[in-house]
Design an enzyme around this catalytic site. Sequence first.
Site, mmCIF file in Angstrom:
data_model
loop_
_atom_site.group_PDB
_atom_site.id
_atom_site.type_symbol
_atom_site.label_atom_id
_atom_site.label_comp_id
_atom_site.label_asym_id
_atom_site.label_seq_id
_atom_site.Cartn_x
_atom_site.Cartn_y
_atom_site.Cartn_z
ATOM 1 N N HIS A 76 0.984 -1.237 -0.084
ATOM 2 C CA HIS A 76 0.149 0.047 0.115
ATOM 3 C C HIS A 76 0.919 1.299 -0.016
ATOM 4 C CE1 HIS A 76 -4.043 -1.622 0.407
ATOM 5 N NE2 HIS A 76 -3.399 -2.766 0.744
ATOM 6 N N THR A 77 2.068 0.942 -0.306
ATOM 7 C CA THR A 77 2.962 2.236 -0.386
ATOM 8 C C THR A 77 3.111 2.860 -1.700
ATOM 9 O OG1 THR A 77 4.726 0.609 -0.662
ATOM 10 C CG2 THR A 77 4.598 1.507 1.499
ATOM 11 N N GLY B 85 -7.961 -14.058 -7.634
ATOM 12 C CA GLY B 85 -8.279 -13.698 -6.385
ATOM 13 C C GLY B 85 -7.241 -14.022 -5.146
ATOM 14 N N GLY C 176 -4.353 -12.721 -4.807
ATOM 15 C CA GLY C 176 -3.451 -11.658 -4.663
ATOM 16 C C GLY C 176 -2.109 -11.840 -5.421
ATOM 17 N N SER D 19 -2.047 -10.783 -8.720
ATOM 18 C CA SER D 19 -2.183 -9.704 -9.597
ATOM 19 C C SER D 19 -2.615 -10.343 -10.866
ATOM 20 C CB SER D 19 -0.874 -9.163 -9.572
ATOM 21 O OG SER D 19 -1.164 -7.796 -10.342
ATOM 22 N N SER E 15 -5.367 -9.530 -12.668
ATOM 23 C CA SER E 15 -5.757 -8.320 -13.426
ATOM 24 C C SER E 15 -5.010 -7.638 -14.169
ATOM 25 C CB SER E 15 -7.092 -7.640 -12.519
ATOM 26 O OG SER E 15 -6.416 -7.198 -11.381
ATOM 27 N N GLU F 274 -7.514 0.317 -14.842
ATOM 28 C CA GLU F 274 -8.195 -0.364 -13.629
ATOM 29 C C GLU F 274 -8.791 0.526 -13.032
ATOM 30 O OE1 GLU F 274 -7.221 -3.739 -10.516
ATOM 31 O OE2 GLU F 274 -6.146 -3.556 -12.541
ATOM 32 N N ASP G 222 1.688 -3.276 -9.678
ATOM 33 C CA ASP G 222 1.538 -4.531 -10.253
ATOM 34 C C ASP G 222 1.795 -4.423 -11.886
ATOM 35 O OD1 ASP G 222 0.546 -5.106 -7.500
ATOM 36 O OD2 ASP G 222 -1.671 -5.157 -8.202
#
Length: 383
Positions: free
Chosen positions: A32-33, A118, A120, A122, A124, A156, A168
Amino acid sequence: MIKQLIEKYYLHFEGQPYVFRAPGRVNIIGEHTDYNDGFVLPAAIDKYIYVAINKRADRKIHLFAADYNASYETDWSHIEPTTLHWPNYILGIAAQLYRKNNHLSGFNICIDGNIPIGAGLSSSAALGSAAIFALNAIFETGFSLMEMALMVQQAEHEYAGVKCGIMDPFASLFGKKDQAIKLDCRSLQYAYIPIAMPGYQWLLINSNVKHKLASSAYNERRRQCEEAVIILQKRFNQVKSLRDVNLHQLDQVAHEMETTVYLRSKYIIEEIHRVSEACVQLAAGNAAGVGALMFETHSGLSKDYEVSCIELDFLVDEARYFPGVAGSRMMGGGFGGCTLNLVKDEQVAALEAHVKGSYQAAFGKEAYGYLVETSDGAAAVPF
Ligand code: GLA
């Protein structure tokens, strides 16, 4: 997989396709950085989205997803988001291509892959990266890898409604075998860092949990970080993002913030610092040092950033007390997906067996383990 993909292409479309692939990713540390202008340390892995693609003589766009056995058809002048979800990652790319160049012919594209959805990892961003890489090749549009990464991120935002960062698609396009990439998400400068820790393996354990509200919670976290920046800017006018702040400055404005916003910011400031620390420990081959930082990240993500869940916390706790585990943490956006574990070679099988048993007993669900194999980024696949 490639043989099947081509067979599916022939079943739905005419002519010979070209084949491309783009990988999923892990992230060693820096969660989340990216959307806070901080650092991340992802690596592309050997699980891919594959596309078979070619131009059409008309202006139509025909998509086929082998995984869902589903088709979607449109044309260049009618590109819009669909409730079907999976076409959006390609349509979001096509919409941007159209804004830059509206003289392209149509195309057929058939999609398949082996990145668990799903988890995690990546999938997508890998789909978006495979699509733009393939379109850029067949239409010779000349985009750089960085331009393509930014287009995947934008797709996205616009077509999937997730205000994700750059990590990602960047990892999927810039990945290099045996390397993680330390990316400065502000300047977009990057450096390759060897990922191997002698005597240790990187083991993913999939919780098999996918939270429905993950994308709205993700966007909410991003809003909370932006809220903190607005408060901080009143006191420190040079601040542009949480990257520019230290804990001392944060504490000076703490009383003006909701506790939740304070805790979110504290986590981000600490995590940005941890990425640089982890690079030093990785370079020194210090597994215990890297692992300690991973545990700290998990604790921050769980308690302060609140993007973990009971299943992920359970998996990390099981690993924490298991012999030979240097570190463990949830990985990616959160609310499900995988934990990443740094485990002594000789303990990998034992840890996996132990966690599978206790996870099944606790949640009545299966947890799967995968050893991480790194990979190069998006590429053409000869066949
Ligand atoms: C998701 C997003 C990334 C990043 C991670 C958390 O994977 O797509 O941009 O924010 O979550 O690190």
